[in-house]
Design a protein around this motif. Sequence first.
Motif, PDB file in Angstrom:
ATOM      1  N   ARG A  37       0.837  -1.213   0.000  1.00  0.00           N
ATOM      2  CA  ARG A  37       0.000   0.000   0.000  1.00  0.00           C
ATOM      3  C   ARG A  37       0.873   1.264   0.000  1.00  0.00           C
ATOM      4  NH1 ARG A  37      -3.243  -3.846   0.205  1.00  0.00           N
ATOM      5  NH2 ARG A  37      -5.353  -3.853   0.976  1.00  0.00           N
ATOM      6  N   ARG A  71      -3.878   6.615   6.464  1.00  0.00           N
ATOM      7  CA  ARG A  71      -4.662   5.438   6.840  1.00  0.00           C
ATOM      8  C   ARG A  71      -4.970   4.729   5.526  1.00  0.00           C
ATOM      9  NH1 ARG A  71      -7.818   8.176   9.472  1.00  0.00           N
ATOM     10  NH2 ARG A  71      -6.880   7.997  11.506  1.00  0.00           N
ATOM     11  N   VAL A  72      -4.349   3.561   5.328  1.00  0.00           N
ATOM     12  CA  VAL A  72      -4.518   2.850   4.066  1.00  0.00           C
ATOM     13  C   VAL A  72      -5.679   1.859   4.161  1.00  0.00           C
ATOM     14  CG1 VAL A  72      -2.101   3.112   3.373  1.00  0.00           C
ATOM     15  CG2 VAL A  72      -2.797   1.097   4.689  1.00  0.00           C
ATOM     16  N   LYS A  73      -6.124   1.429   2.993  1.00  0.00           N
ATOM     17  CA  LYS A  73      -7.245   0.487   2.919  1.00  0.00           C
ATOM     18  C   LYS A  73      -6.958  -0.746   3.767  1.00  0.00           C
ATOM     19  CE  LYS A  73     -10.205  -2.018  -0.183  1.00  0.00           C
ATOM     20  NZ  LYS A  73     -10.913  -1.924  -1.424  1.00  0.00           N
ATOM     21  N   GLY A  74      -7.933  -1.101   4.586  1.00  0.00           N
ATOM     22  CA  GLY A  74      -7.809  -2.284   5.425  1.00  0.00           C
ATOM     23  C   GLY A  74      -7.160  -2.031   6.774  1.00  0.00           C
ATOM     24  N   LYS A  75      -6.765  -0.785   7.061  1.00  0.00           N
ATOM     25  CA  LYS A  75      -6.114  -0.466   8.332  1.00  0.00           C
ATOM     26  C   LYS A  75      -6.880   0.669   9.013  1.00  0.00           C
ATOM     27  CE  LYS A  75      -2.326  -1.974   9.131  1.00  0.00           C
ATOM     28  NZ  LYS A  75      -2.083  -3.038  10.068  1.00  0.00           N
ATOM     29  N   THR A 157      -4.451  11.353   6.234  1.00  0.00           N
ATOM     30  CA  THR A 157      -5.087  11.258   4.933  1.00  0.00           C
ATOM     31  C   THR A 157      -5.551   9.818   4.752  1.00  0.00           C
ATOM     32  OG1 THR A 157      -3.590  12.946   4.078  1.00  0.00           O
ATOM     33  CG2 THR A 157      -4.764  11.619   2.461  1.00  0.00           C
ATOM     34  N   ASN A 158      -6.800   9.649   4.374  1.00  0.00           N
ATOM     35  CA  ASN A 158      -7.366   8.306   4.188  1.00  0.00           C
ATOM     36  C   ASN A 158      -7.280   7.883   2.717  1.00  0.00           C
ATOM     37  OD1 ASN A 158      -8.224   8.048   6.943  1.00  0.00           O
ATOM     38  ND2 ASN A 158      -9.890   9.429   6.476  1.00  0.00           N
ATOM     39  N   PHE A 159      -6.814   6.670   2.490  1.00  0.00           N
ATOM     40  CA  PHE A 159      -6.745   6.115   1.135  1.00  0.00           C
ATOM     41  C   PHE A 159      -7.567   4.836   1.125  1.00  0.00           C
ATOM     42  CE2 PHE A 159      -2.951   8.717   1.355  1.00  0.00           C
ATOM     43  CZ  PHE A 159      -3.013   9.382   0.130  1.00  0.00           C
ATOM     44  N   GLU A 160      -8.513   4.758   0.209  1.00  0.00           N
ATOM     45  CA  GLU A 160      -9.403   3.608   0.129  1.00  0.00           C
ATOM     46  C   GLU A 160      -9.056   2.654  -1.006  1.00  0.00           C
ATOM     47  OE1 GLU A 160     -11.615   2.794   2.405  1.00  0.00           O
ATOM     48  OE2 GLU A 160     -10.995   4.579   3.501  1.00  0.00           O
ATOM     49  N   THR A 161      -8.056   3.018  -1.810  1.00  0.00           N
ATOM     50  CA  THR A 161      -7.683   2.123  -2.914  1.00  0.00           C
ATOM     51  C   THR A 161      -6.427   1.357  -2.534  1.00  0.00           C
ATOM     52  OG1 THR A 161      -6.399   3.888  -3.946  1.00  0.00           O
ATOM     53  CG2 THR A 161      -8.677   3.631  -4.664  1.00  0.00           C
ATOM     54  N   LYS A 162      -6.210   0.248  -3.243  1.00  0.00           N
ATOM     55  CA  LYS A 162      -5.001  -0.564  -3.007  1.00  0.00           C
ATOM     56  C   LYS A 162      -3.881   0.036  -3.711  1.00  0.00           C
ATOM     57  CE  LYS A 162      -7.213  -4.942  -2.100  1.00  0.00           C
ATOM     58  NZ  LYS A 162      -7.288  -6.334  -2.410  1.00  0.00           N
TER      59      LYS A 162
END
Length: 162
Positions: A37, A71-75, A157-162
Amino acid sequence: EIYTLSLHDALPIFGDMGSNIRRSYTVIGDAVNLGSRLEGLSKIYGVDIVVNETTRQLAPDYVWQELDRVRVKGKAQAVSIFFPVASIQLQDKDMAYELKTWATFLKAYRAQKWDQAEVLLINLMRMNAKKYLYQLYGERVASMRLLPFDPEWDGATNFETK
């Protein structure tokens, strides 16, 4: 045959995996997913390498610039991410001053002190006008100014993509 480094869940598992028809040597685990990620974020921040705090600590001979808290996807938990600027031997006064100004900017940004953040960012752009990171945050500050103060915002910053 599968090898594990330990029974601790946070460590990766590696080895030949699959079936009799198709097998491959691979590594799986939480740290591997996070690394993947973070690698994907390098394009967003305009740098070649993005690492977390753990990796940064393993390379003390480098000067690091914190890029963000993400904050990455899945965390659910945000992590600080960094970019290696140079080896410690190559750091000069100008680089040290720029990095100190950047750290002050991040503190103002995370506190939602947009006027202070904007002034610091203008100074950073004067020091290094071509640095994409400063342009990215210029856009962020401009858009964040339009929102009301949010006492719940943690600056990540939130990231919702892989």
